[in-house]
Every structure is written in structure tokens, then in C-alpha cells.
Design a protein around this motif. Structure first.
Motif, PDB file in Angstrom:
ATOM      1  N   CYS A  84       0.831  -1.218   0.000  1.00 10.36           N
ATOM      2  CA  CYS A  84       0.000   0.000   0.000  1.00 10.36           C
ATOM      3  C   CYS A  84       0.861   1.262   0.000  1.00 10.36           C
ATOM      4  N   SER A  85       1.937   1.250   0.752  1.00 13.06           N
ATOM      5  CA  SER A  85       2.786   2.443   0.830  1.00 13.06           C
ATOM      6  C   SER A  85       3.551   2.677  -0.469  1.00 13.06           C
ATOM      7  N   LYS A  86       3.881   1.595  -1.172  1.00  9.14           N
ATOM      8  CA  LYS A  86       4.643   1.728  -2.419  1.00  9.14           C
ATOM      9  C   LYS A  86       3.751   1.904  -3.646  1.00  9.14           C
ATOM     10  N   LEU A  87       2.502   1.495  -3.556  1.00  7.97           N
ATOM     11  CA  LEU A  87       1.612   1.507  -4.708  1.00  7.97           C
ATOM     12  C   LEU A  87       1.501   2.868  -5.406  1.00  7.97           C
ATOM     13  N   PRO A  88       1.326   3.971  -4.698  1.00  7.74           N
ATOM     14  CA  PRO A  88       1.204   5.260  -5.403  1.00  7.74           C
ATOM     15  C   PRO A  88       2.443   5.647  -6.208  1.00  7.74           C
ATOM     16  N   GLU A  89       3.577   5.058  -5.907  1.00  6.55           N
ATOM     17  CA  GLU A  89       4.825   5.405  -6.595  1.00  6.55           C
ATOM     18  C   GLU A  89       5.256   4.381  -7.647  1.00  6.55           C
ATOM     19  N   LEU A  90       4.487   3.286  -7.794  1.00  7.44           N
ATOM     20  CA  LEU A  90       4.863   2.266  -8.774  1.00  7.44           C
ATOM     21  C   LEU A  90       4.801   2.834 -10.185  1.00  7.44           C
ATOM     22  N   ASN A  91       5.763   2.436 -11.001  1.00  9.39           N
ATOM     23  CA  ASN A  91       5.664   2.822 -12.409  1.00  9.39           C
ATOM     24  C   ASN A  91       4.757   1.819 -13.106  1.00  9.39           C
ATOM     25  N   ALA A  92       4.394   2.106 -14.337  1.00 11.75           N
ATOM     26  CA  ALA A  92       3.436   1.280 -15.070  1.00 11.75           C
ATOM     27  C   ALA A  92       3.923  -0.155 -15.247  1.00 11.75           C
ATOM     28  N   ILE A  93       5.201  -0.337 -15.520  1.00  4.50           N
ATOM     29  CA  ILE A  93       5.742  -1.683 -15.731  1.00  4.50           C
ATOM     30  C   ILE A  93       5.626  -2.512 -14.459  1.00  4.50           C
ATOM     31  N   ASP A  94       6.007  -1.936 -13.320  1.00  5.11           N
ATOM     32  CA  ASP A  94       5.911  -2.670 -12.056  1.00  5.11           C
ATOM     33  C   ASP A  94       4.463  -3.010 -11.734  1.00  5.11           C
TER      34      ASP A  94
END
Length: 108
Positions: A84-94
Motif C-alpha cells: 500500500c505504501s509503495k503503490l502510489p509510486e509504482l511505475n506502469a511496468i511494475d
């Protein structure tokens, strides 16, 4: 987290004991966004912790859930919260890798 928005939470959301983790409003439109919800983050149920993603839309000055996009199960509450903490910063590929149950490029 955007704490300034008004969100209509449906009755089923409360009955399913879902918790709002974060809301992300589109910077370009301001009328749509994503709600990140957690299920079983207190580990009180016999199911794995789950992160659910919903679209939200601005309708008559309040945001409403419009549909569930996807859900992700985790072995531990810690893994779910980290996602949840990383989701807003994920790039499209990830994000595509995660959605297809593949190993993401970044370490969760």
C-alpha cells in the motif's frame, strides 16, 4: 493521503470490514481517482490480508466508489501495508507485473 475529500462509503464496504488506506485523486482531472482499501489488516479473520483497489468519481461534490479494479492477497499484514505504501509510486511496468502475479522489478 488526501484527507480533504468527502467520500460516500457504501454499506457493503462497512459490512465487509474494509478499511480505507489511502485515496489518490487524479491531478489532471480532480474528478476521479483510486481508493486503496485493506481487508483483514488486523489479522482477525482466517483469510490472508488483502488490498483492494476501487475507482472513485466525483458525483455532486462527493466521491463515490464506482467499481473494484483489482485485489491482491499477501501472506502477512506487513507485506500488505508495504505494498500500500509503495503503490502510489509504482511505475506502469511494475504495476503490470504485480497485476499479472509476476515478480515486480522493485522489491516490495
Amino acid at each position: 493521503m488526501n484527507s480533504q475529500i468527502q467520500l460516500i462509503v457504501p454499506e457493503w464496504f462497512v459490512q465487509d470490514e474494509l478499511q480505507i488506506v489511502e485515496t489518490i485523486i487524479s491531478k489532471t482531472s480532480g474528478t476521479s481517482g483510486i481508493l486503496i482499501a485493506g481487508e483483514n489488516f488486523d489479522a482477525s479473520k482466517h483469510c490472508n490480508p488483502t488490498v483492494r483497489l476501487y475507482t472513485i468519481r466525483l458525483i455532486e461534490d462527493k466521491y463515490e466508489l464506482t467499481k473494484e479494479l483489482d485485489s491482491f492477497q499477501f501472506k502477512t499484514v506487513g507485506e500488505a501495508k508495504l505494498f500500500c505504501s509503495k503503490l502510489p509510486e509504482l511505475n506502469a511496468i511494475d504495476l503490470i507485473m504485480v497485476m499479472n502475479k509476476e515478480e515486480p522489478v522493485l522489491t516490495m
